[in-house]
Design a protein around this motif. Structure first.
Motif, short mmCIF file in Angstrom:
data_model
loop_
_atom_site.label_atom_id
_atom_site.label_comp_id
_atom_site.label_asym_id
_atom_site.label_seq_id
_atom_site.Cartn_x
_atom_site.Cartn_y
_atom_site.Cartn_z
N THR A 1 -51.90 -82.47 -72.78
CA THR A 1 -51.01 -82.02 -71.70
C THR A 1 -51.10 -82.97 -70.51
O THR A 1 -52.19 -83.40 -70.13
N VAL A 2 -49.94 -83.29 -69.93
CA VAL A 2 -49.86 -84.14 -68.74
C VAL A 2 -48.92 -83.49 -67.74
O VAL A 2 -48.19 -82.55 -68.07
N ILE A 3 -48.93 -84.02 -66.52
CA ILE A 3 -47.96 -83.60 -65.50
C ILE A 3 -47.03 -84.78 -65.23
O ILE A 3 -47.50 -85.92 -65.06
N VAL A 4 -45.73 -84.54 -65.22
CA VAL A 4 -44.77 -85.58 -64.86
C VAL A 4 -43.96 -85.11 -63.65
O VAL A 4 -43.79 -83.92 -63.43
N PHE A 5 -43.48 -86.08 -62.86
CA PHE A 5 -42.60 -85.76 -61.74
C PHE A 5 -41.39 -86.68 -61.80
O PHE A 5 -41.45 -87.77 -62.36
N ASP A 6 -40.27 -86.22 -61.23
CA ASP A 6 -39.01 -86.93 -61.42
C ASP A 6 -38.39 -87.44 -60.12
O ASP A 6 -37.21 -87.78 -60.07
N ASN A 7 -39.16 -87.48 -59.05
CA ASN A 7 -38.72 -87.97 -57.74
C ASN A 7 -37.69 -87.06 -57.08
O ASN A 7 -36.94 -87.49 -56.21
N ILE B 1 -42.26 -91.07 -76.94
CA ILE B 1 -43.07 -89.88 -77.16
C ILE B 1 -42.27 -88.69 -76.66
O ILE B 1 -41.66 -88.75 -75.58
N ILE B 2 -42.24 -87.62 -77.42
CA ILE B 2 -41.50 -86.42 -77.05
C ILE B 2 -42.48 -85.36 -76.56
O ILE B 2 -43.51 -85.11 -77.18
N GLY B 3 -42.14 -84.75 -75.42
CA GLY B 3 -42.95 -83.68 -74.87
C GLY B 3 -42.13 -82.43 -74.62
O GLY B 3 -40.91 -82.50 -74.45
N ILE B 4 -42.80 -81.29 -74.59
CA ILE B 4 -42.17 -80.01 -74.33
C ILE B 4 -42.64 -79.49 -72.97
O ILE B 4 -43.85 -79.49 -72.69
N VAL B 5 -41.69 -79.07 -72.12
CA VAL B 5 -42.03 -78.57 -70.79
C VAL B 5 -42.62 -77.16 -70.91
O VAL B 5 -41.97 -76.25 -71.42
N LEU B 6 -43.84 -76.99 -70.43
CA LEU B 6 -44.49 -75.68 -70.44
C LEU B 6 -44.28 -74.93 -69.14
O LEU B 6 -44.24 -73.70 -69.12
N ASP B 7 -44.15 -75.69 -68.03
CA ASP B 7 -44.01 -75.06 -66.72
C ASP B 7 -43.42 -76.09 -65.76
O ASP B 7 -43.54 -77.30 -65.98
N VAL C 1 -45.32 -79.49 -66.21
CA VAL C 1 -46.45 -79.52 -67.13
C VAL C 1 -45.87 -79.75 -68.53
O VAL C 1 -45.03 -78.97 -68.99
N VAL C 2 -46.30 -80.82 -69.18
CA VAL C 2 -45.69 -81.24 -70.44
C VAL C 2 -46.74 -81.34 -71.54
O VAL C 2 -47.77 -82.00 -71.37
N LYS C 3 -46.46 -80.70 -72.65
CA LYS C 3 -47.31 -80.80 -73.84
C LYS C 3 -46.72 -81.86 -74.76
O LYS C 3 -45.54 -81.80 -75.13
N LEU C 4 -47.52 -82.87 -75.12
CA LEU C 4 -47.05 -83.94 -75.99
C LEU C 4 -46.88 -83.41 -77.40
O LEU C 4 -47.83 -82.90 -78.01
N ASN C 5 -45.65 -83.56 -77.92
CA ASN C 5 -45.29 -82.88 -79.17
C ASN C 5 -45.18 -83.82 -80.37
O ASN C 5 -45.52 -83.46 -81.49
N SER C 6 -44.68 -85.05 -80.13
CA SER C 6 -44.56 -86.00 -81.25
C SER C 6 -44.59 -87.43 -80.73
O SER C 6 -44.06 -87.74 -79.66
#
Length: 247
Positions: free
Chosen positions: A37-43, A60-66, A49-54
């Motif tokens: 899990t990582v945190i990303v921001f978009d300015n 890399i594809i991630g799913i937004v958890l929050d 909060v993103v879970k790395l999925n594939s």
């Protein structure tokens, strides 16, 4: 948790695509795996909060958890008008002032900007300088990237200052707190002019004052240009955030 900038175009419908240099960083440097899990921001001020999925070859594809609004941005917008100095020192200003909470940088060409050779030589550095800003924003877990303006000369810079502008000066006896008492509220943007290695000329200071820019004292000691910028940013923001204002 690790914090990364991802452009808004790669965040949609609860899904995040991680592309470019970050793919190498995630796979080979940080050695992330599926389920991490990582945190990303978009300015935009939002972070996810993103879970790395594939993990694919080039993305890399991630799913937004929050998702939620970033809370680390200063109330005040402060721009640093930094005279061009040695590029390694200028980069230190970019890095540290970003960490402290600056909203924008304006590189200026003043009379004593000895490192200035040509506009083209400065613009060639912009890709690198923007990477430094992004990395420093990630490291300090901010939600907004400081802007990097095109370089301009000193007089041009004085013509587009915001509500409240300051110029670092050794010829100022006023206490910083007293100077900042003139800031009426948190909606005011503050600009800070910092000179090159040998400071601003007397003529430049006079021109600035005639254009409504107030002198700012950083104490009696002679500071290096990069030290002055970082100190001014820290002192001004601290004093503004701790004075009794109508928020």
């Amino acid at each position: 948790m690790h914090h990364f900038f991802i452009s808004t175009e790669y965040i949609a419908n609860g899904r995040v695509e991680i592309v470019g240099q970050l793919v190498h960083q995630f796979k080979n440097v940080l050695r992330f795996r599926v389920g991490d899990t990582v945190i990303v921001f978009d300015n935009t001020g939002m972070e996810y909060v993103v879970k790395l999925n594939s993990f694919l070859d080039n993305k890399i594809i991630g799913i937004v958890l929050d998702s939620y609004k970033n809370k680390n941005e200063p109330v005040f917008n402060i721009r640093i008008f930094q005279s061009l100095i040695r590029f390694d020192k200028f980069e230190l200003v970019l890095q540290k002032c970003t960490e402290l909470g600056v909203s924008a940088f304006v590189p200026i060409i003043s009379e004593k900007s000895t490192m200035y050779r040509s506009l083209n030589s400065v613009k060639k550095k912009y890709d690198r300088w923007n990477r430094i800003i992004i990395e420093s924003t990630e490291q300090s877990q901010r939600g907004l990237l400081p802007s990097l303006y095109d370089p301009c000369n000193f007089k041009e810079a004085c013509s587009f200052v915001n509500d409240f502008a300051l110029i670092g000066s050794l010829n100022c006896n006023e206490n910083v707190k007293d100077t900042l008492e003139l800031v009426p509220n948190s909606n005011v943007s503050v600009d800070i002019f910092i000179g090159p290695e040998y400071g601003f000329t007397v003529e430049e200071e006079i021109f600035a004052i005639k254009n409504g820019i107030r002198k700012l004292s950083l104490g009696p000691r002679i500071l290096r240009a990069e030290t002055a910028a970082i100190s001014a940013m820290a002192i001004v923001l601290y004093e503004l955030e701790n004075k009794d204002l109508d928020y």
